[in-house]
Design an enzyme around this catalytic site. Structure first.
Site, PDB file in Angstrom:
ATOM      1  N   HIS A 248      91.659  21.604 -51.331  1.00 14.15           N
ATOM      2  CA  HIS A 248      90.248  21.233 -51.188  1.00 14.15           C
ATOM      3  C   HIS A 248      89.436  22.407 -50.659  1.00 14.15           C
ATOM      4  O   HIS A 248      89.831  23.061 -49.694  1.00 14.15           O
ATOM      5  CB  HIS A 248      90.094  20.057 -50.218  1.00 14.15           C
ATOM      6  CG  HIS A 248      90.718  18.814 -50.743  1.00 14.15           C
ATOM      7  ND1 HIS A 248      90.050  17.954 -51.578  1.00 14.15           N
ATOM      8  CD2 HIS A 248      91.961  18.311 -50.605  1.00 14.15           C
ATOM      9  CE1 HIS A 248      90.866  16.966 -51.932  1.00 14.15           C
ATOM     10  NE2 HIS A 248      92.030  17.157 -51.354  1.00 14.15           N
TER      11      HIS A 248
ATOM     12  N   GLU B 161      86.115  16.674 -58.627  1.00 11.61           N
ATOM     13  CA  GLU B 161      87.578  16.720 -58.558  1.00 11.61           C
ATOM     14  C   GLU B 161      88.192  17.609 -59.622  1.00 11.61           C
ATOM     15  O   GLU B 161      87.793  17.534 -60.793  1.00 11.61           O
ATOM     16  CB  GLU B 161      88.150  15.307 -58.720  1.00 11.61           C
ATOM     17  CG  GLU B 161      88.046  14.477 -57.482  1.00 11.61           C
ATOM     18  CD  GLU B 161      88.951  13.259 -57.542  1.00 11.61           C
ATOM     19  OE1 GLU B 161      90.058  13.345 -58.094  1.00 11.61           O
ATOM     20  OE2 GLU B 161      88.505  12.210 -57.032  1.00 11.61           O
TER      21      GLU B 161
ATOM     22  N   CYS C  55      86.797  10.524 -53.052  1.00 13.70           N
ATOM     23  CA  CYS C  55      88.086  11.231 -53.055  1.00 13.70           C
ATOM     24  C   CYS C  55      88.666  11.096 -51.650  1.00 13.70           C
ATOM     25  O   CYS C  55      88.094  11.618 -50.682  1.00 13.70           O
ATOM     26  CB  CYS C  55      87.873  12.701 -53.436  1.00 13.70           C
ATOM     27  SG  CYS C  55      89.400  13.660 -53.431  1.00 13.70           S
TER      28      CYS C  55
ATOM     29  N   GLY D  88      89.950  14.287 -50.242  1.00  9.07           N
ATOM     30  CA  GLY D  88      88.761  15.113 -50.001  1.00  9.07           C
ATOM     31  C   GLY D  88      88.044  14.708 -48.719  1.00  9.07           C
ATOM     32  O   GLY D  88      87.567  15.573 -47.958  1.00  9.07           O
TER      33      GLY D  88
ATOM     34  N   CYS E 290      96.789  11.666 -53.735  1.00  3.68           N
ATOM     35  CA  CYS E 290      95.557  10.948 -54.059  1.00  3.68           C
ATOM     36  C   CYS E 290      95.339   9.873 -52.998  1.00  3.68           C
ATOM     37  O   CYS E 290      96.079   8.880 -52.960  1.00  3.68           O
ATOM     38  CB  CYS E 290      95.673  10.316 -55.449  1.00  3.68           C
ATOM     39  SG  CYS E 290      94.218   9.343 -55.914  1.00  3.68           S
TER      40      CYS E 290
HETATM   41  N1  LIG Z   1      91.966  15.498 -58.481  1.00  3.23           N
HETATM   42  C1  LIG Z   1      92.965  15.534 -57.455  1.00  3.23           C
HETATM   43  C2  LIG Z   1      93.858  14.313 -57.443  1.00  3.23           C
HETATM   44  C3  LIG Z   1      93.124  13.018 -57.114  1.00  3.23           C
HETATM   45  C4  LIG Z   1      92.552  12.939 -55.688  1.00  3.23           C
HETATM   46  C5  LIG Z   1      91.919  11.616 -55.399  1.00  3.23           C
HETATM   47  N2  LIG Z   1      90.895  11.108 -56.173  1.00  3.23           N
HETATM   48  C6  LIG Z   1      91.896  11.179 -53.945  1.00  3.23           C
HETATM   49  O1  LIG Z   1      91.385  10.085 -53.687  1.00  3.23           O
HETATM   50  O2  LIG Z   1      92.443  11.861 -53.086  1.00  3.23           O
HETATM   51  C7  LIG Z   1      93.851  16.799 -57.612  1.00  3.23           C
HETATM   52  O3  LIG Z   1      94.055  17.257 -58.733  1.00  3.23           O
HETATM   53  O4  LIG Z   1      94.303  17.316 -56.588  1.00  3.23           O
END
Ligand SMILES: N[C@@H](CCC[C@H](N)C(=O)O)C(=O)O
Length: 283
Positions: free
Chosen positions: A167, A216, A225, A228, A75
């Site tokens: 991603h 997400e 993200c 991301g 994250c």
């Molecule tokens: N939803 C993601 C984990 C969280 C990612 C995040 N918000 C970021 O800033 O990178 C997953 O399940 O991979």
């Protein structure tokens, strides 16, 4: 149970953090606790739960649980928040230190103004690009770059990047009309991604500037993200829209990040993190 917490955000991507150096949490309650704190009506309201924990491999560790209780492996916004907390709350003394996430150990460095961390740079490591590393069904040794991807009568092109978590980046002409709410929940659960995927729509403004919106995995639409944005920068280079080793300004719904994929194959992310509140959660 009375759980001390701190709520922080990175560009609006907000989490409830529990410092388990100070307060231990039983493993079995973590998914349910993540769902509970995230609930805006009966909890605190957040995109998930993050634990700040002691680590054998780094000066501080981070575990991230999405809003639905699933555990993520990385994250980016969480890492910047943990870096701010670790420095301001005295877990680390230097402005450069290491953080362990499930996906590996990263180097963080903080910029300090009037004793507060104003910006954080994280070496997010090398992106993984093979189909099997995303993971995605199909020929395992291939990269997935601008691959035709049909979903609900939308002929899209997918570029897939793992930043320790998966991603799927889709370039669009206009970020305002990107079908985020329609296709985000469908693509994130598409059977071609055995572990699900974080879904990003990206508009190229110029080689140095991207617009970005995200659905997400496990949390739905968020304001930002970090992993991301790194994936979007890498995807932009892979598609020939941006240059390697050059800074890319990524505009997310909650603000901007600077991303650079360098000649050593490492991805750098720079941006802010902020504290919202501290308190006690009654569980
Ligand atoms: N939803 C993601 C984990 C969280 C990612 C995040 N918000 C970021 O800033 O990178 C997953 O399940 O991979």
């Amino acid at each position: 149970m009375e759980i001390p917490f701190i709520k922080m955000h990175g560009l609006g991507n907000n989490y409830v953090f529990v410092d388990t150096f100070e307060f231990n949490l039983a493993e079995e309650i973590l998914p349910a606790l993540a769902r509970k704190v995230s609930d805006v009506y009966t909890g605190i309201g957040s995109d998930g739960l993050i634990l700040i924990h002691p680590s054998d491999q780094a000066e501080v560790g981070m575990r991230i649980f999405n809003k639905d209780g699933s555990e993520g492996r990385n994250c980016g916004n969480g890492l910047r928040c943990v870096a701010k907390y670790a420095y301001e709350y005295g877990i680390v003394k230097d402005t450069s230190f290491t953080i362990e996430a499930k996906s590996g150990v990263v180097d963080a460095s903080v910029t300090v103004e009037a004793k507060k961390v104003s910006s954080i740079t994280i070496d997010m490591g090398k992106p993984a690009l093979l189909r099997s590393q995303i993971p995605m069904a199909g020929e395992e040794k291939e990269q997935v770059v601008a691959e035709s991807f049909q979903v609900s009568h939308h002929p899209l092109e997918l570029t897939a990047v793992s930043m320790g978590n998966p991603h799927g980046v889709f370039f669009v002409e206009d970020i305002q009309t990107a079908p985020l709410y329609e296709l985000g929940p469908i693509i994130t659960e598409d059977r071609r991604f055995p572990e699900g995927i974080n879904v990003e729509f990206v508009e190229v403004v110029s080689k140095d500037e991207l617009h970005f919106r995200v659905w997400e995995r496990g949390s739905g639409v968020t304001q930002a993200c970090g992993t991301g944005a790194c994936a979007a920068g890498v995807a932009s280079v892979l598609n020939g829209y941006s240059d390697k080793n050059s800074e890319i300004l990524v505009h997310l719904s909650g603000g901007d990040l600077v991303i650079r994929w360098d000649d050593d194959d490492r991805v750098w992310m720079t941006g802010p993190a902020d504290i919202i509140a501290t308190g006690t959660f009654y569980y």
